[in-house]
Design an enzyme around this catalytic site. Structure first.
Site, mmCIF file in Angstrom:
data_model
loop_
_atom_site.group_PDB
_atom_site.id
_atom_site.type_symbol
_atom_site.label_atom_id
_atom_site.label_comp_id
_atom_site.label_asym_id
_atom_site.label_seq_id
_atom_site.Cartn_x
_atom_site.Cartn_y
_atom_site.Cartn_z
ATOM 1 N N ASP A 62 48.531 72.149 49.328
ATOM 2 C CA ASP A 62 47.853 70.952 50.062
ATOM 3 C C ASP A 62 47.546 69.970 49.116
ATOM 4 N N CYS A 85 59.815 77.363 70.734
ATOM 5 C CA CYS A 85 59.065 76.733 71.530
ATOM 6 C C CYS A 85 59.575 76.719 73.007
ATOM 7 N N CYS A 97 57.947 75.361 76.334
ATOM 8 C CA CYS A 97 56.212 75.203 76.491
ATOM 9 C C CYS A 97 55.983 74.018 76.098
ATOM 10 N N CYS A 142 50.436 73.267 73.633
ATOM 11 C CA CYS A 142 49.756 72.296 72.805
ATOM 12 C C CYS A 142 49.565 71.064 73.179
ATOM 13 N N CYS A 163 43.767 62.099 66.093
ATOM 14 C CA CYS A 163 43.417 63.764 66.012
ATOM 15 C C CYS A 163 42.055 64.156 65.495
ATOM 16 N N CYS A 188 39.967 71.100 63.719
ATOM 17 C CA CYS A 188 40.046 71.088 65.142
ATOM 18 C C CYS A 188 41.174 72.220 65.287
ATOM 19 N N CYS A 221 45.135 72.906 69.525
ATOM 20 C CA CYS A 221 46.483 73.008 69.577
ATOM 21 C C CYS A 221 47.250 74.224 68.766
ATOM 22 N N CYS A 256 48.473 78.391 71.534
ATOM 23 C CA CYS A 256 49.716 78.570 71.424
ATOM 24 C C CYS A 256 50.171 80.216 71.589
HETATM 25 C C1 B12 Z 1 48.440 64.601 56.241
HETATM 26 C C2 B12 Z 1 48.096 66.134 56.612
HETATM 27 C C3 B12 Z 1 47.404 66.497 57.788
HETATM 28 C C4 B12 Z 1 47.068 65.221 58.640
HETATM 29 C C5 B12 Z 1 48.305 64.906 59.549
HETATM 30 C C6 B12 Z 1 48.907 66.034 60.193
HETATM 31 C C7 B12 Z 1 50.309 65.905 60.545
HETATM 32 N N1 B12 Z 1 50.575 66.581 61.861
HETATM 33 O O1 B12 Z 1 51.314 65.375 60.004
HETATM 34 C C8 B12 Z 1 45.941 65.853 59.423
HETATM 35 C C9 B12 Z 1 44.421 65.533 58.787
HETATM 36 C C10 B12 Z 1 45.705 65.415 60.986
HETATM 37 C C11 B12 Z 1 46.084 67.102 59.432
HETATM 38 C C12 B12 Z 1 45.568 68.118 60.263
HETATM 39 C C13 B12 Z 1 46.107 69.593 60.179
HETATM 40 N N2 B12 Z 1 46.301 70.210 59.070
HETATM 41 CO CO1 B12 Z 1 47.156 69.547 57.779
HETATM 42 N N3 B12 Z 1 48.205 68.492 56.317
HETATM 43 C C14 B12 Z 1 48.497 67.534 55.940
HETATM 44 C C15 B12 Z 1 49.575 67.359 54.836
HETATM 45 C C16 B12 Z 1 48.483 66.989 53.471
HETATM 46 C C17 B12 Z 1 50.885 66.561 54.761
HETATM 47 C C18 B12 Z 1 51.371 66.771 56.038
HETATM 48 C C19 B12 Z 1 52.302 65.656 56.578
HETATM 49 O O2 B12 Z 1 53.332 64.964 55.396
HETATM 50 N N4 B12 Z 1 52.586 64.894 57.555
HETATM 51 C C20 B12 Z 1 53.560 64.039 58.026
HETATM 52 C C21 B12 Z 1 54.494 64.714 59.001
HETATM 53 C C22 B12 Z 1 55.553 63.680 59.653
HETATM 54 O O3 B12 Z 1 55.293 65.561 57.967
HETATM 55 P P1 B12 Z 1 54.958 67.178 58.009
HETATM 56 O O4 B12 Z 1 53.871 67.707 58.646
HETATM 57 O O5 B12 Z 1 55.405 67.835 56.892
HETATM 58 O O6 B12 Z 1 56.321 67.548 59.189
HETATM 59 C C23 B12 Z 1 57.746 67.584 58.643
HETATM 60 C C24 B12 Z 1 58.476 68.243 60.080
HETATM 61 O O7 B12 Z 1 57.748 67.922 61.531
HETATM 62 C C25 B12 Z 1 59.673 67.452 60.000
HETATM 63 N N5 B12 Z 1 60.264 67.457 61.248
HETATM 64 C C26 B12 Z 1 60.230 66.490 62.209
HETATM 65 N N6 B12 Z 1 60.904 66.543 63.398
HETATM 66 C C27 B12 Z 1 61.447 67.891 63.003
HETATM 67 C C28 B12 Z 1 62.167 68.744 63.802
HETATM 68 C C29 B12 Z 1 62.745 69.837 63.638
HETATM 69 C C30 B12 Z 1 63.599 70.402 64.405
HETATM 70 C C31 B12 Z 1 62.285 70.221 62.142
HETATM 71 C C32 B12 Z 1 62.771 71.661 61.723
HETATM 72 C C33 B12 Z 1 61.438 69.551 61.442
HETATM 73 C C34 B12 Z 1 61.154 68.264 61.595
HETATM 74 O O8 B12 Z 1 59.804 65.851 59.474
HETATM 75 C C35 B12 Z 1 58.222 66.165 58.677
HETATM 76 C C36 B12 Z 1 58.445 65.640 57.266
HETATM 77 O O9 B12 Z 1 59.405 66.407 56.387
HETATM 78 C C37 B12 Z 1 49.877 68.825 54.545
HETATM 79 C C38 B12 Z 1 50.154 69.665 53.136
HETATM 80 C C39 B12 Z 1 51.338 68.829 52.777
HETATM 81 N N7 B12 Z 1 51.623 68.640 51.585
HETATM 82 O O10 B12 Z 1 52.288 68.710 53.140
HETATM 83 C C40 B12 Z 1 48.868 69.729 55.363
HETATM 84 C C41 B12 Z 1 49.190 70.724 56.221
HETATM 85 C C42 B12 Z 1 50.083 70.384 57.057
HETATM 86 N N8 B12 Z 1 47.827 71.091 57.027
HETATM 87 C C43 B12 Z 1 47.683 72.251 57.470
HETATM 88 C C44 B12 Z 1 46.624 72.333 58.195
HETATM 89 C C45 B12 Z 1 45.962 73.729 58.426
HETATM 90 C C46 B12 Z 1 45.976 71.449 59.299
HETATM 91 C C47 B12 Z 1 45.079 71.787 60.335
HETATM 92 C C48 B12 Z 1 45.608 73.090 61.286
HETATM 93 C C49 B12 Z 1 43.596 71.671 60.066
HETATM 94 C C50 B12 Z 1 42.758 72.116 61.075
HETATM 95 N N9 B12 Z 1 42.228 73.116 61.721
HETATM 96 O O11 B12 Z 1 41.841 70.984 61.488
HETATM 97 C C51 B12 Z 1 45.387 70.551 61.141
HETATM 98 C C52 B12 Z 1 46.762 70.549 62.265
HETATM 99 C C53 B12 Z 1 46.970 69.396 63.060
HETATM 100 C C54 B12 Z 1 48.400 69.435 63.416
HETATM 101 N N10 B12 Z 1 48.709 69.938 64.761
HETATM 102 O O12 B12 Z 1 49.088 68.963 62.739
HETATM 103 C C55 B12 Z 1 48.439 73.090 56.646
HETATM 104 C C56 B12 Z 1 49.491 73.654 57.771
HETATM 105 C C57 B12 Z 1 50.050 75.080 57.781
HETATM 106 C C58 B12 Z 1 51.025 75.558 58.783
HETATM 107 N N11 B12 Z 1 51.088 76.793 59.172
HETATM 108 O O13 B12 Z 1 51.852 74.830 59.460
HETATM 109 C C59 B12 Z 1 49.282 72.181 55.502
HETATM 110 C C60 B12 Z 1 50.520 72.719 55.223
HETATM 111 C C61 B12 Z 1 48.335 72.392 54.364
HETATM 112 C C62 B12 Z 1 48.386 73.806 53.754
HETATM 113 N N12 B12 Z 1 49.056 73.912 52.609
HETATM 114 O O14 B12 Z 1 48.269 74.835 54.389
HETATM 115 N N13 B12 Z 1 46.879 67.585 58.189
HETATM 116 S S1 SF4 Z 2 44.374 69.519 69.365
HETATM 117 FE FE1 SF4 Z 2 45.460 69.655 67.384
HETATM 118 S S2 SF4 Z 2 46.351 67.228 67.459
HETATM 119 FE FE2 SF4 Z 2 44.772 67.575 68.991
HETATM 120 S S3 SF4 Z 2 42.942 66.903 68.149
HETATM 121 FE FE3 SF4 Z 2 43.034 69.045 67.750
HETATM 122 S S4 SF4 Z 2 43.926 69.481 65.860
HETATM 123 FE FE4 SF4 Z 2 44.492 67.225 66.349
HETATM 124 S S1 SF4 Z 3 52.038 75.796 72.186
HETATM 125 FE FE1 SF4 Z 3 53.232 76.868 70.661
HETATM 126 S S2 SF4 Z 3 55.103 77.474 71.502
HETATM 127 FE FE2 SF4 Z 3 54.096 76.250 73.100
HETATM 128 S S3 SF4 Z 3 55.077 74.203 72.522
HETATM 129 FE FE3 SF4 Z 3 53.296 74.166 71.393
HETATM 130 S S4 SF4 Z 3 53.805 75.214 69.477
HETATM 131 FE FE4 SF4 Z 3 55.457 75.511 70.666
#
Ligand code: B12
Ligand code: SF4
Ligand code: SF4
Length: 304
Positions: free
Chosen positions: A126, A181, A184, A187, A207, A234, A237, A241
């Protein structure tokens, strides 16, 4: 590489997979997400974009990612009876996970270097330019849900992702290509602030997790209204799930034992606390990211 996975299990990781590094197949989605402004004030994501789009650029000669998941789910075991509101996301209920996981990842890296003499490793959790969810999917650990979480089919999504990069060419696992998914949309429908623009497309600016942890400065009236009952992070979402409802089980990992002072804090106390006392009480917890000023702002925005 069974020996690496065995060692990871001994160290307490819940699941481990191996991915060969290549250009991020979803670089275009990442680029579009940034261009749409969905990263808000998280400017570091723009600065790190080239490495996130091609993780081979993170470390010279990097060929492989050993990717780990660690279950942090606590179930309903809120460690204080009065605790419901203000709410704190479950990932933050214990001491800072960065510290706990960094030590375990370094031990795993030592094993990797031992098994492949002369190789280099670098550990990330992270904090670094690593597309962690993407690598976890490529390492076969689960799929990326519509809520953007990496979901393991037997554990759910309440997991931390930790990565060891190495220049060793290890045998890779097949990627997790299924999307479980289906139809569904729970979320997307449940998000209290309607932060999802569409499946796998989150506008972080709306968010609650972003607002209460990453956003710098005061809230606008709209942002203030978004915070609701959440003091920090938060879980909505993920809570809704079905994969978590069915498969998430509470962790018994001592490294993530819940702490009442962070899981159910007295939100009012931040208003009068000074910096020294905040550092003493919360310096080793995720609250240190927004700091005292951010926690005061969050506490003032809470509505039951
Ligand atoms: C910035 C960030 C945030 C931001 C933006 C979140 C977001 N959704 O992008 C904020 C502050 C909102 C956030 C919130 C949370 N985060 Co955060 N966050 C990060 C961080 C530092 C970078 C993520 C990022 O680059 N986001 C930009 C998006 C575009 O990129 P991405 O998430 O990697 O998504 C990729 C895929 O979606 C893919 N993709 C797109 N379309 C498709 C389609 C298919 C079919 C596939 C396969 C892939 C794919 O493309 C993207 C780029 O490669 C990572 C750590 C890291 N170094 O990666 C932790 C991380 C994602 N966070 C984490 C967590 C735990 C959370 C929270 C649950 C914390 C909380 N409870 O409040 C929430 C969840 C919110 C949510 N629903 O995402 C964990 C997730 C673990 C997991 N099991 O997924 C991470 C990995 C940290 C860790 N090391 O554990 N986070
Ligand atoms: S439900 Fe998920 S996307 Fe919506 S505010 Fe909470 S962490 Fe962010
Ligand atoms: S609630 Fe879980 S299973 Fe349903 S769409 Fe969201 S991530 Fe997928």
């Amino acid at each position: 590489m069974i020996a690496i996975k065995q060692r990871a299990a001994e160290l307490g990781f819940s699941a481990t997979g191996i991915a060969r590094l290549d250009r991020n197949p979803h670089a275009a989605e990442f680029e579009r997400w940034l261009a749409d402004g969905h990263a808000g004030t998280m400017t570091y994501l723009h600065r790190q974009a080239e490495k996130r789009k091609d993780p081979r650029r993170i470390m010279t000669g990097a060929k492989t990612a050993v990717v780990t998941l660690t279950n942090y789910f606590h179930g309903d075991r809120v460690p204080s009876p009065q605790a419901r509101s203000p709410r704190v996301a479950q990932y933050a209920w214990s001491s800072d996970y960065h510290d706990v996981l960094a030590k375990r990842l370094e031990q795993l890296a030592e094993t990797i270097r031992h098994l492949t003499p002369g190789t280099q490793t670098r550990c990330y959790v992270d904090a670094g330019p690593v597309p962690e969810r993407e690598l976890a999917q490529l390492a076969g650990l689960g799929w990326i849900g519509k809520n953007m979480m990496l979901i393991h089919p037997a554990i759910g999504s309440f997991t931390f992702i930790g990565v060891v990069l190495t220049d060793a060419a290890l045998d890779a696992d097949p990627p997790f290509d299924a999307d479980r998914c289906g139809t569904c949309t729970r979320c997307l429908d449940a998000c209290p602030t309607h932060a999802f623009v569409g499946p796998r497309d989150l506008d972080a600016r709306a968010c609650i997790s972003y607002l209460t942890i990453e956003h710098r400065g005061p809230f606008s009236p709209t942002q203030d209204a978004h915070v609701g009952e959440w003091l920090f992070g938060c879980d909505v979402c993920q809570d809704v799930c079905p994969w978590n409802v069915s498969f998430a089980t509470a962790t018994l990992d001592a490294g993530f034992a819940p702490r009442a002072d962070v899981a159910s804090p007295d939100a009012g106390a931040f208003a009068t606390m000074d910096d020294a006392s905040f550092a003493r009480r919360f310096g080793d917890t995720p609250f240190s990211r927004p700091g005292l000023e951010g926690m005061r702002r969050n506490a003032a925005a809470i509505r039951d």
